[in-house]
Design a protein around this motif. Structure first.
Motif, mmCIF file in Angstrom:
data_model
loop_
_atom_site.group_PDB
_atom_site.id
_atom_site.type_symbol
_atom_site.label_atom_id
_atom_site.label_comp_id
_atom_site.label_asym_id
_atom_site.label_seq_id
_atom_site.Cartn_x
_atom_site.Cartn_y
_atom_site.Cartn_z
ATOM 1 N N ARG A 86 0.827 -1.209 0.000
ATOM 2 C CA ARG A 86 0.000 0.000 0.000
ATOM 3 C C ARG A 86 0.856 1.251 0.000
ATOM 4 O O ARG A 86 0.539 2.246 -0.663
ATOM 5 N N LEU A 89 2.208 1.858 -3.535
ATOM 6 C CA LEU A 89 1.189 2.364 -4.448
ATOM 7 C C LEU A 89 0.829 3.811 -4.136
ATOM 8 O O LEU A 89 0.611 4.622 -5.043
ATOM 9 N N THR A 291 -2.125 -0.735 -9.493
ATOM 10 C CA THR A 291 -2.562 -1.840 -8.639
ATOM 11 C C THR A 291 -1.557 -2.982 -8.744
ATOM 12 O O THR A 291 -0.913 -3.166 -9.772
#
Length: 315
Positions: A86, A89, A291
């Motif tokens: 996370r 990203l 993603t």
């Protein structure tokens, strides 16, 4: 209830400190020309970090990550339990938006075509980054368009259009109920295995227009148009691109979400899409993961930013 950490971040701009929030527990905090210094940062950078003890906040260099030789530090709220995927990203999204803002300024862009606008997230982000030119946002579904129209209501240079864009003028059925992933294409087997939302089968009839047909209206009143094309249409970007025809040469830059692993049936792979864009005169200036697979780390989609080198300003 806001944490003390979050409240302190909110106060920073009032004393001339810029805060870039990368997500829960992660921020970059900096101040130019200030007299303040913080251990572990250079003269231009402040770092604020919440310790593991949520009741207090302090400055520390222990878990701040230095970003190369830029003088910036990445701030971690709870480093021991952070989700690296996370974090990566979030950092990629931050870097992509900063890069796009820099390219818009460098190339003198004065109209951004925001195709696949959803609720207007991309346009709002451009405004926060200082872009003041025209924005033309396109969103075809009724419910989402209503939110987009509301978001743009107080911005006179943000124009919204309720339609999709494609290779030809037509009407089509779009899959709805997939949140930010509504698409004119059906989900692939891989997509269905990854996202439960694809199990829904609701559709809505929409109008589809060609990009070259809407350009005249969107660029009306600009003496020297220098447009930029952003596409995020869930597997349909090449169809949008084809609808520009010969007028694609008028765009100084573009941005497309390209797929490494296909979420939609009939969507092009990254290699095919990039080859088409390069053949039209665009060159890659940035690739940023959108993603990833949690189990393998493989990238599913990239945001690909491309500019037309012959449109760059003369040094």
């Amino acid at each position: 209830m806001q944490t003390l950490y979050r409240r302190l971040l909110g106060l920073m701009p009032r004393i001339g400190v810029q805060v870039t929030d990368l997500g829960p527990g992660t921020a970059v905090v900096s101040r130019r020309g200030g007299a303040y210094r913080v251990t572990g940062a250079d003269k231009d950078t402040w770092v604020l970090r919440r310790t593991r003890d949520a009741a207090r906040s302090e400055v520390s260099e222990g878990d701040a990550v230095r970003l190369g030789d830029t003088g910036a530090l990445l701030l971690m709220e709870t480093p021991g339990g952070r989700d690296e995927r996370r974090l990566q990203l979030a950092a990629a999204e931050y870097l992509c938006t900063q890069h796009v803002a820099a390219m818009l300024e460098l190339y003198g862009v004065n109209c951004v075509f925001d195709v696949g606008a959803n609720n207007g997230q991309y346009a709002r982000r451009l405004r926060k980054l200082g872009y003041t030119g025209r924005i033309a946002s396109f969103e075809p579904t009724s419910e989402t368009f209503a939110r987009l129209e509301k978001a743009a209501a107080d911005d006179p240079d943000w124009h919204v259009y309720r339609c999709g864009l494609g290779r030809e003028e037509t009407t089509a059925e779009i899959h709805v109920g997939w949140k930010t992933m509504n698409s004119l294409l059906p989900a692939s087997d891989y997509g269905k295995g990854r996202y439960s939302r694809f199990a829904k089968a609701d559709t809505e009839e929409i109008r589809v227009r060609r990009l070259d047909e809407v350009m005249t209206e969107a660029l009306d009143g600009l003496a020297d148009p220098r447009p930029y094309l952003k596409m995020d249409t869930q597997g349909y970007d090449l169809e949008v691109f084809a609808g520009a025809g010969e007028r694609i040469a008028e765009f100084v830059g573009m941005q497309s979400e390209v797929a490494v692993l296909k979420l939609y049936e009939g969507s092009p792979g990254m290699g095919e899409a990039v080859a088409v864009y390069e053949a039209a005169g665009f060159g890659i200036t940035g690739m940023y993961p959108v993603t990833r697979e949690a189990t393998t780390g493989r990238v599913i989609e990239f945001d690909c930013v491309m500019m037309r080198a012959d449109a760059a300003p003369t040094p």
